[in-house]
Design a protein around this motif. Structure first.
Motif, PDB file in Angstrom:
ATOM      1  N   TRP A  79       0.827  -1.210   0.000  1.00 20.57           N
ATOM      2  CA  TRP A  79       0.000   0.000   0.000  1.00 20.57           C
ATOM      3  C   TRP A  79       0.859   1.258   0.000  1.00 20.57           C
ATOM      4  N   LEU A  80       2.034   1.202   0.677  1.00 21.22           N
ATOM      5  CA  LEU A  80       2.916   2.354   0.697  1.00 21.22           C
ATOM      6  C   LEU A  80       3.700   2.467  -0.611  1.00 21.22           C
ATOM      7  N   ARG A  81       3.982   1.338  -1.249  1.00 23.00           N
ATOM      8  CA  ARG A  81       4.639   1.365  -2.560  1.00 23.00           C
ATOM      9  C   ARG A  81       3.791   2.134  -3.567  1.00 23.00           C
ATOM     10  N   LYS A  82       2.476   1.971  -3.497  1.00 22.98           N
ATOM     11  CA  LYS A  82       1.590   2.678  -4.418  1.00 22.98           C
ATOM     12  C   LYS A  82       1.724   4.189  -4.255  1.00 22.98           C
ATOM     13  N   ILE A  83       1.863   4.648  -3.016  1.00 23.45           N
ATOM     14  CA  ILE A  83       2.019   6.074  -2.762  1.00 23.45           C
ATOM     15  C   ILE A  83       3.372   6.550  -3.289  1.00 23.45           C
ATOM     16  N   MET A  84       4.418   5.736  -3.081  1.00 22.54           N
ATOM     17  CA  MET A  84       5.747   6.076  -3.590  1.00 22.54           C
ATOM     18  C   MET A  84       5.758   6.077  -5.123  1.00 22.54           C
ATOM     19  N   PHE A  85       5.079   5.100  -5.714  1.00 23.26           N
ATOM     20  CA  PHE A  85       4.988   5.027  -7.171  1.00 23.26           C
ATOM     21  C   PHE A  85       4.294   6.269  -7.724  1.00 23.26           C
ATOM     22  N   GLU A  86       3.236   6.693  -7.046  1.00 28.79           N
ATOM     23  CA  GLU A  86       2.530   7.910  -7.458  1.00 28.79           C
ATOM     24  C   GLU A  86       3.474   9.107  -7.420  1.00 28.79           C
ATOM     25  N   LEU A  92      -3.197   0.363 -10.284  1.00 27.35           N
ATOM     26  CA  LEU A  92      -4.389   0.885 -10.959  1.00 27.35           C
ATOM     27  C   LEU A  92      -4.880   2.184 -10.343  1.00 27.35           C
ATOM     28  N   SER A  93      -4.578   2.413  -9.071  1.00 34.35           N
ATOM     29  CA  SER A  93      -5.053   3.628  -8.410  1.00 34.35           C
ATOM     30  C   SER A  93      -4.281   4.863  -8.848  1.00 34.35           C
ATOM     31  N   SER A  94      -3.158   4.676  -9.564  1.00 40.47           N
ATOM     32  CA  SER A  94      -2.351   5.819  -9.976  1.00 40.47           C
ATOM     33  C   SER A  94      -3.065   6.619 -11.057  1.00 40.47           C
ATOM     34  N   GLN A  95      -3.150   7.930 -10.848  1.00 43.93           N
ATOM     35  CA  GLN A  95      -3.815   8.789 -11.833  1.00 43.93           C
ATOM     36  C   GLN A  95      -2.931   9.042 -13.047  1.00 43.93           C
ATOM     37  N   PHE A  96      -1.651   8.651 -12.969  1.00 43.33           N
ATOM     38  CA  PHE A  96      -0.709   8.938 -14.051  1.00 43.33           C
ATOM     39  C   PHE A  96      -0.360   7.712 -14.895  1.00 43.33           C
TER      40      PHE A  96
END
Length: 204
Positions: free
Chosen positions: A62-69, A135-139
Motif C-alpha cells: 500500500w505504501l509502494r503505491k504512494i511512492m509510485f505515485e 491501478l489507483s495511480s492517476q498517471f
C-alpha cells in the motif's frame, strides 16, 4: 548473504511514514536544471528512511503505491521543465520488481543522451506490466512500459574469479563473452538474474 529487502523488523507510526513520502516528493518535484545542464544527466531514488538505508527494505504494497505515485508525478513534472529546453532528452522511470526500493527516475541530455539506454538487458520472456498493482495511480495511462532484467555481473578476469566461484556461477548465470576498450580486450561475463525492471517513458 541474507535478503537485503526483508521487512521483518516492525515499523511504527505509519502516518509519519506517509508524510515522509509526500515531503520527499515535494523536495524533488522540480528538476534542478542548472545541475542537469552542468552534468548532462541526473537521477532520483526513493531516498526515504527507513527503507533506503545500507540494508534496504521494501515498504508494504500500500505504501509502494504512494511512492509510485510520487515517482510518476515527479517524472511528468520534470518533463514539463525539459520540454522548455527545446532540445532532445531521455527521461525514464525504472521500476524494480521485487526490489522496489531501488526504483528511480533518470534523465540525460546532450553528450550523455544515450547513456541510460545501455543499462539493462531486454527480457527474453516478455511480461505485461503489472498494472493491477498500480491501478489507483492517476498517471499510469500517461506512461509506456518495457520489460528488462535486473542483473548482477561478474567477470572472470576483472574480478579474478576462482575455479570454485566459476563453478557456482555457471549453475546460475547466463555466460557470455564481452569486449572492452574498443575491441582490445575480452572477458567472460556471468549474468545473475535478480528480478525485473520496468522501464517507462512518457507517451508522446
Amino acid at each position: 548473504m541474507g535478503n537485503l529487502f526483508t521487512n521483518k523488523k516492525k515499523i511504527r507510526n505509519w502516518k509519519r511514514r506517509v508524510r515522509n513520502v509526500h515531503k520527499w516528493k515535494k523536495s524533488y518535484l522540480h528538476l534542478d536544471l542548472e545541475q542537469l545542464l552542468k552534468n548532462e544527466k541526473t537521477h532520483l531514488k526513493i531516498w526515504i528512511d527507513p527503507w533506503y538505508r545500507l540494508a534496504r527494505r521494501n515498504p508494504p504494497h500500500w505504501l509502494r503505491k504512494i511512492m509510485f505515485e510520487g515517482l510518476t508525478e515527479i517524472c511528468l513534472n520534470w518533463k514539463k521543465q525539459l520540454d522548455e529546453l527545446k532540445e532532445p532528452y531521455d527521461l525514464q522511470i525504472w521500476l524494480y520488481d521485487p526490489n522496489f526500493i531501488n526504483s528511480e527516475v533518470v534523465v540525460a541530455i546532450r553528450g550523455s543522451l544515450e547513456s541510460y539506454n545501455r543499462t539493462f538487458n531486454k527480457a527474453s520472456n516478455i511480461k505485461d506490466f503489472p498494472k493491477e498493482y498500480y491501478l489507483s495511480s492517476q498517471f499510469l495511462s500517461e506512461l509506456e512500459w518495457g520489460h528488462y532484467l535486473e542483473e548482477d555481473y561478474y567477470f572472470l578476469t576483472l574480478d579474478d574469479l576462482t575455479d570454485t566461484e566459476v563453478d557456482k556461477l555457471k549453475n546460475r548465470a547466463i555466460v557470455e563473452e564481452v569486449i572492452f576498450n574498443n575491441g582490445s580486450s575480452k572477458d567472460t561475463c556471468f549474468r545473475i538474474n535478480k528480478g525485473d525492471v520496468w522501464v517507462a517513458t512518457v507517451k508522446a
